[in-house]
Design a protein around this motif. Structure first.
Motif, short mmCIF file in Angstrom:
data_model
loop_
_atom_site.label_atom_id
_atom_site.label_comp_id
_atom_site.label_asym_id
_atom_site.label_seq_id
_atom_site.Cartn_x
_atom_site.Cartn_y
_atom_site.Cartn_z
N MET A 1 66.78 -19.56 62.28
CA MET A 1 65.95 -18.56 61.60
C MET A 1 65.76 -17.26 62.11
O MET A 1 65.66 -16.13 61.52
CB MET A 1 64.80 -19.31 61.26
CG MET A 1 63.62 -18.82 60.05
SD MET A 1 64.66 -18.63 58.49
CE MET A 1 63.80 -17.56 57.57
N ALA A 2 65.52 -17.42 63.47
CA ALA A 2 65.27 -16.20 64.27
C ALA A 2 66.21 -15.23 64.09
O ALA A 2 65.86 -13.89 64.05
CB ALA A 2 65.04 -16.46 65.70
N GLU A 3 67.31 -15.57 64.34
CA GLU A 3 68.60 -14.64 64.19
C GLU A 3 68.77 -14.10 62.70
O GLU A 3 68.74 -12.98 62.38
CB GLU A 3 70.03 -15.40 64.31
CG GLU A 3 70.28 -15.75 65.69
CD GLU A 3 71.71 -16.33 66.04
OE1 GLU A 3 71.97 -16.70 67.10
OE2 GLU A 3 72.45 -16.69 64.82
N LEU A 4 68.28 -14.88 61.79
CA LEU A 4 68.33 -14.43 60.28
C LEU A 4 67.45 -13.33 59.97
O LEU A 4 67.59 -12.34 59.43
CB LEU A 4 68.13 -15.54 59.34
CG LEU A 4 68.34 -15.27 57.89
CD1 LEU A 4 69.29 -14.69 57.40
CD2 LEU A 4 67.97 -16.55 56.88
N GLU A 5 65.89 -13.64 60.54
CA GLU A 5 64.93 -12.79 60.48
C GLU A 5 65.42 -11.35 61.00
O GLU A 5 65.10 -10.39 60.57
CB GLU A 5 63.61 -13.27 60.93
CG GLU A 5 62.98 -14.50 60.10
CD GLU A 5 61.99 -15.05 60.70
OE1 GLU A 5 61.74 -14.99 61.93
OE2 GLU A 5 61.23 -15.76 60.03
N ALA A 6 65.78 -11.39 62.26
CA ALA A 6 66.32 -10.23 62.83
C ALA A 6 67.16 -9.42 62.14
O ALA A 6 67.04 -8.29 62.09
CB ALA A 6 66.53 -10.42 64.26
N ALA B 1 75.60 -28.39 61.93
CA ALA B 1 74.33 -27.43 61.58
C ALA B 1 74.56 -26.34 60.57
O ALA B 1 75.76 -25.98 60.67
CB ALA B 1 74.04 -26.70 62.99
N PRO B 2 73.85 -26.06 59.84
CA PRO B 2 73.69 -25.14 58.46
C PRO B 2 74.20 -23.74 59.36
O PRO B 2 73.45 -23.28 60.31
CB PRO B 2 72.90 -25.45 57.80
CG PRO B 2 71.81 -25.98 58.63
CD PRO B 2 72.38 -26.64 59.61
N VAL B 3 74.70 -22.75 58.60
CA VAL B 3 74.69 -21.43 58.92
C VAL B 3 74.39 -20.73 57.62
O VAL B 3 74.71 -21.23 56.62
CB VAL B 3 76.02 -20.97 59.50
CG1 VAL B 3 76.17 -21.47 60.72
CG2 VAL B 3 77.26 -21.13 58.58
N VAL B 4 73.62 -19.51 57.68
CA VAL B 4 73.20 -18.86 56.66
C VAL B 4 73.98 -17.33 56.74
O VAL B 4 74.06 -17.02 58.07
CB VAL B 4 71.67 -18.54 56.67
CG1 VAL B 4 71.42 -17.41 55.46
CG2 VAL B 4 71.01 -19.87 56.03
N TYR B 5 74.75 -17.07 55.99
CA TYR B 5 75.49 -15.71 56.12
C TYR B 5 75.20 -14.59 55.02
O TYR B 5 74.52 -14.72 54.19
CB TYR B 5 77.13 -15.97 55.92
CG TYR B 5 77.66 -16.52 54.55
CD1 TYR B 5 77.93 -15.61 53.64
CD2 TYR B 5 77.67 -17.65 54.18
CE1 TYR B 5 78.24 -16.08 52.43
CE2 TYR B 5 78.08 -18.22 52.99
CZ TYR B 5 78.20 -17.26 52.03
OH TYR B 5 78.87 -17.64 50.80
N LEU B 6 75.52 -13.41 55.78
CA LEU B 6 75.47 -12.24 55.01
C LEU B 6 76.40 -11.50 54.95
O LEU B 6 77.00 -11.20 56.12
CB LEU B 6 74.29 -11.25 55.67
CG LEU B 6 72.83 -11.72 55.53
CD1 LEU B 6 71.86 -11.16 56.33
CD2 LEU B 6 72.29 -11.80 54.14
#
Length: 132
Positions: free
Chosen positions: A101-106, A88-93
């Motif tokens: 997507m919910a974690e990213l938006e928060a 599964a992909p992860v988007v990181y900051l």
């Protein structure tokens, strides 16, 4: 006087929040057990790996997704999706990862609030400094 050293047990399971480097190492081991990839286009539009049939997908600091001060990165975003048991992909900051997507938006909302608060804080600091 003898000293004892306690070494914590190693947990081999992943929880989805491991740093990319650890996930990449796990993926390398898992890749040896996978069949050869099928040739074709990558399904991730932003993947930087252009080799057909590659296993691991990534985009580190794509254009417009980083803020720098000279050569120093203040913040950057990207994504990674490693082959293996959990592709599964992860988007990181920076060093934080979102698994959905919910974690990213928060987190983005939290950062927006922090940046707005930084502007208010800066306005107070510079106003006070101008009166000194």
């Amino acid at each position: 006087m003898a000293h004892t050293t306690h070494i914590a047990p190693v947990t081999l399971g992943t929880n989805g929040h491991l740093p990319f480097v650890v996930r990449a190492a796990e993926a390398t081991a898992a890749r040896a057990e996978q069949p050869e990839p099928q040739a074709g286009a990558c399904h991730f539009r932003d993947c930087e790996d252009t080799e057909p049939g590659h296993f691991d997908h990534f985009a580190h600091s794509p254009e417009g997704l980083e803020v720098k001060d000279g050569d120093d990165r203040l913040i950057e975003a990207g994504f990674a999706s490693c082959s293996g048991s959990d592709p599964a992909p992860v988007v990181y900051l920076r060093n934080w990862e979102a698994n959905n997507m919910a974690e990213l938006e928060a987190k983005v909302d939290e950062i927006k609030r922090m940046l707005d608060a930084t502007l208010e804080f800066g306005a107070r600091v510079f106003a006070d400094g101008a009166q000194a």
